[in-house]
Design a protein around this motif. Structure first.
Motif, PDB file in Angstrom:
ATOM      1  N   GLY A   1       0.846  -1.188   0.000  1.00 51.02           N
ATOM      2  CA  GLY A   1       0.000   0.000   0.000  1.00 51.02           C
ATOM      3  C   GLY A   1       0.877   1.232   0.000  1.00 51.02           C
ATOM      4  O   GLY A   1       2.119   1.129   0.026  1.00 51.02           O
TER       5      GLY A   1
ATOM      6  N   GLU B   1      -1.509  -3.454   5.594  1.00 50.81           N
ATOM      7  CA  GLU B   1      -2.094  -2.260   4.997  1.00 50.81           C
ATOM      8  C   GLU B   1      -3.230  -2.611   4.047  1.00 50.81           C
ATOM      9  O   GLU B   1      -4.263  -1.929   4.011  1.00 50.81           O
ATOM     10  CB  GLU B   1      -1.028  -1.446   4.273  1.00 50.81           C
ATOM     11  CG  GLU B   1      -1.536  -0.092   3.788  1.00 50.81           C
ATOM     12  CD  GLU B   1      -0.439   0.822   3.284  1.00 50.81           C
ATOM     13  OE1 GLU B   1      -0.734   2.013   3.026  1.00 50.81           O
ATOM     14  OE2 GLU B   1       0.720   0.366   3.143  1.00 50.81           O
ATOM     15  N   ARG B   2      -3.070  -3.680   3.256  1.00 52.36           N
ATOM     16  CA  ARG B   2      -4.114  -4.068   2.308  1.00 52.36           C
ATOM     17  C   ARG B   2      -5.341  -4.625   3.011  1.00 52.36           C
ATOM     18  O   ARG B   2      -6.475  -4.402   2.591  1.00 52.36           O
ATOM     19  CB  ARG B   2      -3.570  -5.092   1.311  1.00 52.36           C
ATOM     20  CG  ARG B   2      -2.627  -4.483   0.273  1.00 52.36           C
ATOM     21  CD  ARG B   2      -2.171  -5.495  -0.761  1.00 52.36           C
ATOM     22  NE  ARG B   2      -1.225  -6.449  -0.207  1.00 52.36           N
ATOM     23  CZ  ARG B   2      -1.473  -7.728   0.022  1.00 52.36           C
ATOM     24  NH1 ARG B   2      -2.658  -8.228  -0.253  1.00 52.36           N
ATOM     25  NH2 ARG B   2      -0.543  -8.526   0.511  1.00 52.36           N
ATOM     26  N   GLN B   3      -5.135  -5.346   4.105  1.00 52.85           N
ATOM     27  CA  GLN B   3      -6.251  -5.988   4.795  1.00 52.85           C
ATOM     28  C   GLN B   3      -6.911  -5.085   5.836  1.00 52.85           C
ATOM     29  O   GLN B   3      -8.135  -5.094   5.979  1.00 52.85           O
ATOM     30  CB  GLN B   3      -5.770  -7.272   5.472  1.00 52.85           C
ATOM     31  CG  GLN B   3      -5.286  -8.354   4.520  1.00 52.85           C
ATOM     32  CD  GLN B   3      -6.402  -8.890   3.654  1.00 52.85           C
ATOM     33  OE1 GLN B   3      -6.435  -8.678   2.444  1.00 52.85           O
ATOM     34  NE2 GLN B   3      -7.355  -9.562   4.246  1.00 52.85           N
ATOM     35  N   LEU B   4      -6.101  -4.329   6.571  1.00 53.11           N
ATOM     36  CA  LEU B   4      -6.621  -3.569   7.714  1.00 53.11           C
ATOM     37  C   LEU B   4      -6.527  -2.064   7.538  1.00 53.11           C
ATOM     38  O   LEU B   4      -7.089  -1.321   8.344  1.00 53.11           O
ATOM     39  CB  LEU B   4      -5.883  -3.985   8.991  1.00 53.11           C
ATOM     40  CG  LEU B   4      -5.897  -5.485   9.307  1.00 53.11           C
ATOM     41  CD1 LEU B   4      -5.153  -5.758  10.601  1.00 53.11           C
ATOM     42  CD2 LEU B   4      -7.321  -6.024   9.389  1.00 53.11           C
ATOM     43  N   GLY B   5      -5.809  -1.612   6.525  1.00 53.79           N
ATOM     44  CA  GLY B   5      -5.815  -0.191   6.235  1.00 53.79           C
ATOM     45  C   GLY B   5      -4.541   0.557   6.598  1.00 53.79           C
ATOM     46  O   GLY B   5      -3.706   0.096   7.384  1.00 53.79           O
ATOM     47  N   PHE B   6      -4.412   1.729   6.014  1.00 50.06           N
ATOM     48  CA  PHE B   6      -3.274   2.631   6.206  1.00 50.06           C
ATOM     49  C   PHE B   6      -3.081   2.977   7.680  1.00 50.06           C
ATOM     50  O   PHE B   6      -1.967   2.964   8.203  1.00 50.06           O
ATOM     51  CB  PHE B   6      -3.516   3.890   5.379  1.00 50.06           C
ATOM     52  CG  PHE B   6      -2.459   4.958   5.505  1.00 50.06           C
ATOM     53  CD1 PHE B   6      -1.467   5.068   4.555  1.00 50.06           C
ATOM     54  CD2 PHE B   6      -2.487   5.874   6.558  1.00 50.06           C
ATOM     55  CE1 PHE B   6      -0.496   6.071   4.651  1.00 50.06           C
ATOM     56  CE2 PHE B   6      -1.533   6.865   6.666  1.00 50.06           C
ATOM     57  CZ  PHE B   6      -0.529   6.955   5.708  1.00 50.06           C
TER      58      PHE B   6
ATOM     59  N   LYS C   1      -3.901   1.469  10.499  1.00 46.38           N
ATOM     60  CA  LYS C   1      -3.408   0.407  11.374  1.00 46.38           C
ATOM     61  C   LYS C   1      -1.908   0.232  11.202  1.00 46.38           C
ATOM     62  O   LYS C   1      -1.169   0.095  12.191  1.00 46.38           O
ATOM     63  CB  LYS C   1      -4.139  -0.893  11.073  1.00 46.38           C
ATOM     64  CG  LYS C   1      -3.698  -2.070  11.943  1.00 46.38           C
ATOM     65  CD  LYS C   1      -3.934  -1.777  13.421  1.00 46.38           C
ATOM     66  CE  LYS C   1      -5.404  -1.568  13.722  1.00 46.38           C
ATOM     67  NZ  LYS C   1      -5.634  -1.247  15.135  1.00 46.38           N
TER      68      LYS C   1
END
Length: 282
Positions: free
Chosen positions: A96, A170-175, A177
């Motif tokens: 990400g 980053e891809r699963q839980l977001g920037f 996190k």
């Protein structure tokens, strides 16, 4: 529920066929950037599916996947035999924005030091020489040692794990996190390392250990979140940590940063798993 992403349609379909042969209803979805998502229908089967996913990632060419396609595959599935994505495309698609920015920053800093700018770059980025008010105004120095690397092996090892695990988070839980883990694990363990060895240390390995601990624990306590670390990698992580403390590697090792990062990642994973299991969101 999304199980994971793969860069090739044939690999994704082979995994789908094998999951279906094991009684786990699965399907493949194509994304816009030549990636393919494997999804399962029942969240209750997520733990079994996650185990199969980890086995597939470690050995995607095992004959059992081809056998599953022959016996239970969908004969109507059509594949595209276009040239696969380039190395750069794979790097970008597996990460990400934050993952890539940190990766690029570490590469630039190392590159500038390698061509002769050591004295201009390293001193302002090392940890505080002393924990006194006169130094604490340069607050960024609590974090910036995490961006310094002193050999190509050191750099490559840390950035590979950062890309793999940071990209996954980053891809699963977001920037947000990944940013939280980066800032906490890139700062607090540096204080531990300072008290153990003084200010001359560096490397992203404390953050890497945090990512390993986070993926390992969250994958066990809340597998529906979609991040995990294979048991073999977790074992390697702990073995390497033990070797560092036994001082048998013959190289300087930031043991304090490693242990501190691991504890930070495990603690954050435990907190997040409670929320995920309680609310179903992350």
């Amino acid at each position: 529920m999304q199980l994971g992403e793969l860069p090739h349609s044939r690999a994704a379909q082979a995994l789908v066929d094998y999951l279906n042969s094991q009684g786990i209803q699965a399907r493949m979805q194509a994304l816009a950037d030549d990636r393919f998502v494997v999804e399962i229908a029942e969240a209750a089967q997520s733990q079994q599916a996650e185990q199969i996913w980890q086995e597939f990632i470690q050995d995607p060419n095992h004959p059992r996947y081809q056998a599953a396609s022959w016996t239970s595959g969908d004969s109507k599935v059509k594949f595209s035999y276009r040239r696969g994505p380039s190395f750069a495309q794979q790097v970008v698609s597996g990460a990400g924005p934050l993952t890539l920015v940190v990766l690029a920053t570490c590469l630039v800093i190392y590159g500038l030091a390698a061509i002769g700018f050591v004295e201009a770059i390293y001193p302002p980025l090392f940890f505080f020489e002393q924990l006194q008010p006169a130094y604490l105004g340069e607050f960024w120095r609590a974090f910036t040692p995490s961006l310094l690397h002193f050999s190509i092996v050191h750099l490559a090892f840390n950035l590979l794990w950062w890309w793999m695990l940071g990209g996954q988070i980053e891809r699963q839980l977001g920037f947000g996190k990944l940013l939280l883990i980066l800032l906490v694990a890139g700062t607090l363990p540096n204080f531990i390392q300072f008290f153990m060895t003084g200010p001359n240390f560096g490397g992203l390995s404390g953050v890497v250990y945090a990512l390993m601990g986070y993926c390992w624990i969250l994958g066990r306590l809340a597998p529906q979140a979609g991040v995990s670390l294979a048991p073999a990698y977790a074992g390697f992580m702990l073995f390497w940590l033990a070797l560092g403390f036994m001082d048998v590697l013959g190289i300087p090792v930031a043991n304090g940063a490693h242990l501190g990062g691991l504890l930070v990642g495990m603690a954050q994973a435990y907190i997040d798993s409670k929320r995920i299991n309680r609310t179903g969101t992350w």
